[in-house]
Every structure is written in structure tokens, then in C-alpha cells.
Design an enzyme around this catalytic site. Structure first.
Site, short mmCIF file in Angstrom:
data_model
loop_
_atom_site.label_atom_id
_atom_site.label_comp_id
_atom_site.label_asym_id
_atom_site.label_seq_id
_atom_site.Cartn_x
_atom_site.Cartn_y
_atom_site.Cartn_z
N ARG A 1 7.75 6.69 13.92
CA ARG A 1 6.93 7.98 14.14
C ARG A 1 5.90 8.58 12.27
NH1 ARG A 1 9.29 10.17 18.45
NH2 ARG A 1 7.94 8.62 20.67
N LYS B 1 -5.86 4.84 3.65
CA LYS B 1 -5.72 3.75 5.04
C LYS B 1 -5.16 2.77 4.96
CE LYS B 1 -10.74 4.07 5.66
NZ LYS B 1 -12.37 3.86 5.52
N GLU C 1 -14.82 -3.40 -6.76
CA GLU C 1 -14.31 -2.16 -5.84
C GLU C 1 -15.08 -1.09 -7.10
OE1 GLU C 1 -14.39 -2.19 -3.22
OE2 GLU C 1 -12.68 -2.90 -2.30
N LYS D 1 -12.80 8.45 -6.23
CA LYS D 1 -12.03 8.09 -4.70
C LYS D 1 -11.54 9.80 -3.92
CE LYS D 1 -10.69 5.36 -1.21
NZ LYS D 1 -10.26 4.04 -0.88
N GLU E 1 -13.07 9.92 7.72
CA GLU E 1 -14.23 9.57 8.14
C GLU E 1 -15.09 9.28 8.59
OE1 GLU E 1 -13.83 5.00 6.40
OE2 GLU E 1 -15.49 4.77 8.01
N ARG F 1 -17.43 9.36 3.38
CA ARG F 1 -16.36 8.50 3.38
C ARG F 1 -16.27 6.91 3.75
NH1 ARG F 1 -9.77 8.05 3.23
NH2 ARG F 1 -9.54 6.17 2.39
N ASN G 1 -17.62 2.34 1.79
CA ASN G 1 -17.75 1.01 2.30
C ASN G 1 -19.07 0.32 2.57
OD1 ASN G 1 -15.22 0.61 3.98
ND2 ASN G 1 -16.25 2.56 5.05
N HIS H 1 -18.75 -3.85 2.87
CA HIS H 1 -18.08 -4.47 3.29
C HIS H 1 -18.06 -4.78 5.23
CE1 HIS H 1 -15.73 -1.98 0.62
NE2 HIS H 1 -15.17 -2.43 0.49
N HIS I 1 -17.04 -7.66 5.61
CA HIS I 1 -15.01 -8.08 6.41
C HIS I 1 -16.06 -9.37 7.32
CE1 HIS I 1 -13.56 -3.75 6.11
NE2 HIS I 1 -13.56 -4.47 5.19
N HIS J 1 -11.32 -10.37 -1.33
CA HIS J 1 -11.61 -8.65 -0.56
C HIS J 1 -13.00 -8.88 -1.22
CE1 HIS J 1 -12.58 -5.43 1.50
NE2 HIS J 1 -12.44 -4.69 0.78
P1 NAD Z 1 -3.60 -8.37 -3.08
O1 NAD Z 1 -2.85 -7.34 -2.23
O2 NAD Z 1 -3.59 -10.00 -1.98
O3 NAD Z 1 -3.24 -9.27 -3.88
C1 NAD Z 1 -3.94 -10.27 -4.98
C2 NAD Z 1 -2.92 -11.03 -5.88
O4 NAD Z 1 -2.28 -10.51 -6.99
C3 NAD Z 1 -1.40 -12.04 -4.60
O5 NAD Z 1 -1.46 -12.99 -4.85
C4 NAD Z 1 -0.65 -10.75 -5.04
O6 NAD Z 1 0.31 -11.17 -5.17
C5 NAD Z 1 -0.89 -10.69 -6.79
N1 NAD Z 1 -0.35 -10.08 -7.35
C6 NAD Z 1 -0.34 -8.30 -7.57
N2 NAD Z 1 -0.25 -8.07 -8.31
C7 NAD Z 1 0.07 -8.43 -8.93
C8 NAD Z 1 0.66 -8.74 -11.17
N3 NAD Z 1 0.80 -7.82 -11.48
N4 NAD Z 1 0.41 -9.90 -11.78
C9 NAD Z 1 0.12 -11.23 -11.46
N5 NAD Z 1 0.12 -11.36 -9.97
C10 NAD Z 1 -0.16 -10.05 -9.19
O7 NAD Z 1 -4.91 -8.11 -2.96
P2 NAD Z 1 -5.86 -6.79 -3.27
O8 NAD Z 1 -7.07 -7.38 -3.87
O9 NAD Z 1 -4.89 -6.07 -4.02
O10 NAD Z 1 -5.98 -6.00 -2.17
C11 NAD Z 1 -6.53 -6.32 -1.31
C12 NAD Z 1 -6.21 -5.86 0.43
O11 NAD Z 1 -6.17 -4.42 -0.46
C13 NAD Z 1 -7.67 -6.60 1.42
O12 NAD Z 1 -6.41 -6.89 2.53
C14 NAD Z 1 -7.74 -5.26 1.45
O13 NAD Z 1 -8.42 -5.23 3.48
C15 NAD Z 1 -7.05 -3.83 1.13
N6 NAD Z 1 -8.00 -3.15 1.08
C16 NAD Z 1 -7.28 -1.41 1.25
C17 NAD Z 1 -8.71 -0.35 0.80
C18 NAD Z 1 -7.50 0.38 1.86
O14 NAD Z 1 -8.34 1.83 1.44
N7 NAD Z 1 -6.18 1.10 2.50
C19 NAD Z 1 -9.05 -0.58 -0.21
C20 NAD Z 1 -9.31 -1.72 -0.75
C21 NAD Z 1 -8.79 -2.74 -0.39
N1 GLY Z 2 -11.57 1.64 0.87
C1 GLY Z 2 -12.65 2.05 2.09
C2 GLY Z 2 -12.04 3.25 2.16
O1 GLY Z 2 -10.86 4.09 1.84
O2 GLY Z 2 -12.53 4.27 2.67
#
Ligand code: NAD
Ligand code: GLY
Length: 366
Positions: free
Chosen positions: A124, A146, A188, A230, A240, A244, A248, A251, A255, A268
Site C-alpha cells: 500500500r 503520475k 514535451e 510542470k 487533474e 493539469r 495533455n 495526447h 495515445h 511517445h
Molecule cells: P523510455 O522509457 O522507453 O526510454 C526510451 C529509450 O531510451 C528506452 O529504450 C530506454 O531504455 C533508453 N534509455 C533511457 N535512458 C537512456 C540513456 N541515458 N542512454 C541510453 N538509452 C537510454 O521512453 P521515455 O520517452 O523516457 O518515456 C516514455 C514513457 O513515459 C511513455 O510510456 C509515456 O506514457 C510516459 N510518460 C509519463 C508521464 C508521466 O507524467 N508519468 C509523462 C510523459 C510520458
Molecule cells: N504528462 C501529463 C501530466 O503529468 O499531467
């Protein structure tokens, strides 16, 4: 090093947390020691990031008497699912991790979202720390709490709001980031300019070549300004229920692109770029922005080497996929649209014919 605070406290100090941004912060566990209630931590990473940075972070922690327990996940958006989440739970239970055993996410947004959801739900809730290693994660996903996973029917549809205790964004880690991933992160960064920070947008337009060339000073400024934006939005509306949602922009379409093409085919950030062009086209058709505004946005994404043409999934498929968007209310689609460059708003009154026309006319061009 620069530090930005996300202030979430009604009582001062409670739940607020720092984002430390700078070269080499990953090797400075002193920045996280006060958030570690016990001398053992779990580090969740993946098969790409672990060989690059796990040893560095792990040995820095060990030098402070903290024992790291690594959990290494398969790499890719297609693994951001229930099965991979369960791998984390299996390891946490096998290692008899306790309520006071913190989880550190070392990686991009996929690792951060998975590890964060595990931290929110294991026993939890256990302490959670973000060490983002992609540009996208440093400017967006590691901040704001998130967490979650994808479902075959919809992106990020299962998750929890769960804030980290501290974020360490090491800009040196970006040296190893593949070019395509760097560009995805820039999508972003552009978002903040478009929805609320027109001066930042102008700065991005002027500094795009330096961003793409990974100029350390320029990247640092971009990460800082993004995190400030942010933090302000999350402080105003953590869960949100209002402003917030503007984060998006692009998005709802994005998505749908990610799911419709198969998770991992479009990154993404790429889907957000093409999705934002659709949102801009929709905004223009709603009489909110001009053709010149749309062209300015398209030009900026082109400069960043990001896609500006969404794939033609067909109107029916887009509508079906967007029907599972988290912003849907009372069965009605809600879109983040642009009122101007630097100002966004949520609209639920987009006529079906204008939406269909936008999807038909703007998804095929290259
Ligand atoms: P990712 O986590 O898939 O990373 C991209 C690639 O880069 C992967 O292959 C990873 O292994 C590699 N990598 C990471 N760091 C590296 C480094 N320093 N050197 C070499 N390779 C490296 O993708 P991302 O773009 O970081 O994140 C996308 C994800 O984040 C999506 O699932 C999206 O939905 C989510 N997201 C979440 C939020 C949130 O608020 N939680 C906001 C935006 C996006
Ligand atoms: N990436 C959208 C949010 O964090 O609200």
C-alpha cells in the site's frame, strides 16, 4: 546543480519535494540519503539503462552504506504492462522488501511509470525516488506523480497518483541517449511553450540547433524551465481536476496513435508531436488560431526532426481509441485545444463533423 521544488504542502514541508538537475547528480546519493529510511534500496531499471548507469548509482549508494537490490526489466513501451509490473512485485516479495524499503526508478518514462506504480501499491505504498535518464523523463514524466501501465485497449489507463520523495535528473546521462529519443523529449519541452509559456516557445525556436547538438548549458536551461512549468501546474492541480489536463495537449490523438500503431512503434514524444499538429488543426477549424499559427507549430516540430503527419488509422479507429481517453466525461470526448500560441483550454464542444474532417484531411499527408 539547480534545484526546483514541487510544493504540494498544505502543511509546509509535507509531500513537497526537490528536483535536482545537473551534471553528475546520479553519483551524488547524498542528495537522496535523507529520503532513505533504511540501509537497503531497490533500484528498478531496464536491460539498456542498467549496463550504463546501475554500477555508478549502486556503488555511490554502497559508499554511503546503502545496499542496492537491482530489478532489471525488459526494455520497451510494449513491456509497460501488467506482466512486467508483476515481475517487480515478484522480486520485491522474493527479497522480502518492507514498507520502509525505498524504490528508485533508474531509466526513462517507462521504468519511472512502472516503478512508481509498484511503489504506490506494494504494501500500500513505499518511498519512491525518480532518477530519470531520458530527456522526456527529465522534463516531464519523473515530475508530478503520475504512475501506471498500458492496457491493450488503452494507453496509461491503469495507474495511481504517487509523488516521488526526490528527483535526480543527471544531464550527463543524456550523452548516451539515442538521437531519436532526444527528439522525442523535445516534443514535451515544446508542449510547455505551446500551452502556457510563449516566451519559452520563442527561446526553443531560437535554440533548437543547440538543443539538438546537446549543448550542455542549453539543455540545462530547457530542463529547468520545463520542470518549473510542470511544477507550477502540478502545484495548482495535483490530481487533474482542472488545469493539469492542459499538459495533455496532443495526447488524446497521441495515445490513439501509440495504441493504434502498436505500443513502441511510435515513440511517445513522436505521437505527441503529430497529435499536437492534429490538435492545432482542430483548433484552427474551431476558429481559435490561425493558419499561420499552425504553420509555426509544424515548422518547429520539423526543425526538431519530429513527425508532423499522424498515421492514417481511419476515422472510425481514431474515434474508438480516443473514446478510451482519460479525459472522456459522460461519454463525451474532451480535447485540449489552443486559443493562441502559449494558451490552451479544454473543450468538450467539438462538433463531430469538424473532428471527422480534421481526421480525414490531416492524417494522410507526409
Ligand atoms: P523510455 O522509457 O522507453 O526510454 C526510451 C529509450 O531510451 C528506452 O529504450 C530506454 O531504455 C533508453 N534509455 C533511457 N535512458 C537512456 C540513456 N541515458 N542512454 C541510453 N538509452 C537510454 O521512453 P521515455 O520517452 O523516457 O518515456 C516514455 C514513457 O513515459 C511513455 O510510456 C509515456 O506514457 C510516459 N510518460 C509519463 C508521464 C508521466 O507524467 N508519468 C509523462 C510523459 C510520458
Ligand atoms: N504528462 C501529463 C501530466 O503529468 O499531467
Amino acid at each position: 546543480m539547480k534545484t526546483i521544488t514541487v510544493s504540494l504542502a498544505r502543511v509546509p514541508g509535507e509531500r513537497s519535494y526537490p528536483i535536482h538537475i545537473g551534471e553528475g547528480v546520479l553519483s551524488r546519493p547524498g542528495l537522496m540519503l535523507e529520503y532513505l529510511p533504511q540501509k537497503r534500496v531497490v533500484i528498478v531499471s531496464n536491460t539498456t539503462v542498467a549496463p550504463l548507469y546501475l554500477e555508478k548509482l549502486g556503488s555511490a549508494l554502497e559508499s554511503h552504506g546503502v545496499a542496492p537490490v537491482p530489478i532489471i526489466l525488459p526494455d520497451g513501451e510494449e513491456y509497460k504492462n501488467w506482466q512486467t509490473l508483476n515481475l517487480i512485485f515478484d522480486a520485491l516479495l522474493t527479497h522480502r522488501c518492507e514498507r520502509s524499503t525505498p524504490i528508485i526508478a533508474l531509466g526513462g518514462g517507462v521504468v519511472g511509470d512502472l516503478a512508481g506504480f509498484a511503489a504506490a501499491t506494494y504494501l500500500r505504498g513505499v518511498p519512491f525516488i525518480q532518477v530519470p535518464t531520458t530527456l522526456l523523463a527529465q522534463v516531464d514524466s519523473s515530475v508530478g506523480g503520475k504512475t501506471g501501465i498500458n492496457h491493450p485497449l488503452g494507453k496509461n489507463m491503469i495507474g495511481a497518483f504517487y509523488q516521488p520523495r526526490v528527483v535526480l535528473a543527471d544531464t550527463e546521462a543524456l550523452d548516451t541517449l539515442p538521437e531519436r529519443q532526444l527528439r522525442a523529449g523535445i516534443a514535451e519541452i515544446i508542449k510547455y511553450g505551446l500551452i502556457r509559456d510563449p516566451i519559452f516557445l520563442e527561446w526553443i525556436e531560437s535554440n533548437m540547433p543547440a538543443l539538438l547538438a546537446r549543448d550542455a548549458g542549453i539543455l540545462m536551461q530547457a530542463i529547468q524551465r520545463s520542470c518549473m512549468n510542470k511544477a507550477e501546474v502540478v502545484e495548482a492541480d495535483e490530481r487533474e481536476s482542472g488545469v493539469r489536463a492542459l499538459l495533455n495537449l496532443g495526447h488524446t490523438f497521441g495515445h490513439a496513435i501509440e495504441n493504434g500503431m502498436g505500443y513502441g512503434v511510435w515513440l511517445h514524444g513522436e505521437a505527441v508531436a503529430a497529435g499536437t499538429v492534429l490538435a492545432a488543426e482542430l483548433s484552427r477549424r474551431m476558429g481559435m488560431i490561425t493558419q499561420a499559427d499552425v504553420e509555426r507549430i509544424v515548422n518547429l516540430y520539423r526543425q526538431a526532426g519530429l513527425p508532423v503527419a499522424a498515421p492514417n488509422l481511419g476515422t472510425a479507429k481514431y474515434l474508438r481509441l480516443m473514446g478510451l481517453d482519460k479525459k472522456v466525461e459522460g461519454g463525451k470526448l474532451r480535447f485540449v485545444l489552443l486559443e493562441c500560441i502559449g494558451g490552451a483550454v479544454v473543450r468538450s464542444d467539438v462538433p463531430a463533423d469538424i473532428l471527422a474532417e480534421t481526421l480525414m484531411e490531416c492524417t494522410a499527408y507526409a
